[in-house]
Design an enzyme around this catalytic site. Structure first.
Site, PDB file in Angstrom:
ATOM      1  N   SER A 108       0.855  -1.187   0.000  1.00 24.98           N
ATOM      2  CA  SER A 108       0.000   0.000   0.000  1.00 24.98           C
ATOM      3  C   SER A 108       0.891   1.237   0.000  1.00 24.98           C
ATOM      4  CB  SER A 108      -0.862  -0.020   1.256  1.00 24.98           C
ATOM      5  OG  SER A 108      -1.417   1.259   1.478  1.00 24.98           O
ATOM      6  N   SER A 109       0.353   2.344  -0.518  1.00 29.39           N
ATOM      7  CA  SER A 109       1.153   3.575  -0.531  1.00 29.39           C
ATOM      8  C   SER A 109       1.357   4.142   0.874  1.00 29.39           C
ATOM      9  CB  SER A 109       0.510   4.624  -1.442  1.00 29.39           C
ATOM     10  OG  SER A 109      -0.787   4.930  -0.988  1.00 29.39           O
ATOM     11  N   CYS A 110       0.615   3.622   1.876  1.00 30.57           N
ATOM     12  CA  CYS A 110       0.806   4.149   3.230  1.00 30.57           C
ATOM     13  C   CYS A 110       2.063   3.596   3.906  1.00 30.57           C
ATOM     14  CB  CYS A 110      -0.427   3.916   4.095  1.00 30.57           C
ATOM     15  SG  CYS A 110      -0.718   2.209   4.465  1.00 30.57           S
ATOM     16  N   TYR A 137      -1.216  -0.868  10.165  1.00 29.93           N
ATOM     17  CA  TYR A 137      -1.397  -1.515   8.855  1.00 29.93           C
ATOM     18  C   TYR A 137      -0.118  -1.365   8.023  1.00 29.93           C
ATOM     19  CZ  TYR A 137      -3.482  -2.067   4.157  1.00 29.93           C
ATOM     20  OH  TYR A 137      -3.767  -2.448   2.878  1.00 29.93           O
ATOM     21  N   LYS A 141       2.352  -4.209   6.376  1.00 26.43           N
ATOM     22  CA  LYS A 141       2.656  -4.266   4.941  1.00 26.43           C
ATOM     23  C   LYS A 141       4.169  -4.181   4.696  1.00 26.43           C
ATOM     24  CE  LYS A 141      -1.360  -4.786   3.017  1.00 26.43           C
ATOM     25  NZ  LYS A 141      -1.645  -6.007   2.230  1.00 26.43           N
ATOM     26  N   HIS A 180     -13.194   3.441   2.565  1.00 27.68           N
ATOM     27  CA  HIS A 180     -12.318   4.536   2.152  1.00 27.68           C
ATOM     28  C   HIS A 180     -13.196   5.700   1.676  1.00 27.68           C
ATOM     29  CE1 HIS A 180      -9.426   1.152   1.934  1.00 27.68           C
ATOM     30  NE2 HIS A 180      -8.607   2.070   2.406  1.00 27.68           N
TER      31      HIS A 180
END
Ligand code: GFB
Length: 313
Positions: A108-110, A137, A141, A180
């Site tokens: 994920s981009s987070c 999270y 990841k 989201h």
């Protein structure tokens, strides 16, 4: 991948897994393996090992994860870190043990720092502190990425990792407490339009910027990279389409046909100020997103209307 290779899609009922299954079918793959939660608890190491020993897939798309929007991530940190660590560790290890030819892991981009220089390049991973609303999270990841890289390095296991930006599309979660922003706005505006409500609440200040990618684009990129890419370095997958939450709200109101006004609620968190992926590596590899945001939102809204009865149950 040959058309009759056994391809396991973990998480086939989720937004991403379902899109990958659709794309595999469309491209003529005939031997797609899936398992429901009732058949296989991915958090159970013993069950995952037994499943892989029995089914012996050739390829694995690891799209199973506990996911959610800013509120769910911020409210259930233990669930997010535990379930994601368990699911991905069980699957990556079992895939290696049972001789899977290649595994694709979705991050994920987070994973990038909260105040990362923009656009975010793959090399910025682990260069600064994470955004607090979703660090649990993100840490899970990051552990998944590192596990793929470690198995690649120590065992020569072909495990690749993709970092998608914020995704949306048919089959998304429209539950307002867990979803989201994009599906949440579609639902809020639709319900306001239906009930004649003149004002809709949008969380935060409206100023954060987000990049959105249609899940069918992500599925196309996933198949492309499964076929053509085998390196341990992570690959960003984005659209380059960045908007503020305020702009997204305007677009969602237009798509849905809501004519009222928006009230921002700054009591709710904004999250990271900006999250735009640098996709130059993927572009060099030969892939680019195709679905424009407005078009993607219109088809997602049509899907929402067609499935509204199930969504409300
Ligand atoms: O999409 P979202 O929940 O996740 O929120 P993140 C994006 C922005 O939209 C935030 C605002 O600034 C929210 O405050 N927003 C406005 C809303 N109205 C709403 C609403 O009704 N619902 C929601 N959900 N947001 C997630 C991470 O971060 O991004 C996950 O929590 C994951 O870990 C995902 O990585 C891709 O973009 O802030």
């Amino acid at each position: 991948m040959k058309s009759n290779d056994k391809i396991y899609v973990a998480g086939h009922r989720g937004l991403v897994g379902a899109a990958i299954c659709r794309r595999l079918e469309q491209d003529g793959y005939t031997n797609i393996l899936t398992s429901t939660h009732a058949e296989l608890d991915l958090c159970s190491q013993a069950e995952v090992q037994a499943f892989f020993q029995k089914s012996r897939p050739d390829y694995v798309f690891l799209a199973a994860a506990r996911v959610g929007g800013i509120h769910a991530n911020n409210t259930f940190p233990a669930d997010f870190i535990r379930d994601n660590l368990l699911i991905q560790t069980n699957i990556i290890d079992a895939a290696y043990q049972e001789g899977v030819q290649k595994l694709l892991f979705l991050g994920s981009s987070c994973i990038y720092p909260k105040l990362c220089p923009q656009p975010m390049k793959e090399e910025y991973l682990l260069t600064g502190p994470l955004e607090t609303t979703n660090e649990w999270y993100a840490i899970a990841k990051i552990a998944g990425i590192k596990m793929c890289q470690a198995y690649h390095r120590q065992y020569g296991f072909s495990a690749i990792s993709l970092m998608p930006t914020n995704l949306y599309g048919p089959g998304d979660n429209f539950d307002l407490k867990k979803s989201h922003v994009l599906p949440a706005l579609i639902r809020k505006f639709h319900e306001a339009k239906e009930s004649g409500q003149v004002e809709v609440e949008v969380w935060g200040t409206g100023s954060p910027q987000r990049e959105f990618l249609h899940v069918d684009d992500l599925a196309a990129a996933s198949l492309f990279l499964m076929e053509t890419y085998s390196e341990p370095e992570i690959v960003n997958v984005g659209s380059g389409q960045e908007v503020t939450i305020g702009e997204l709200a305007k677009l969602a109101a237009e798509v849905v046909g809501f004519q009222g006004t928006v009230r921002f609620n700054p009591e709710m968190p904004d999250g990271t100020p900006r999250k735009l992926l640098d996709v130059s590596f993927l572009t060099r590899l030969g892939w680019q997103a195709e679905i424009p945001l407005k078009e993607g939102m219109e088809s997602t809204y049509r899907w929402f209307i067609d499935n509204i009865t199930d969504i409300r149950q």
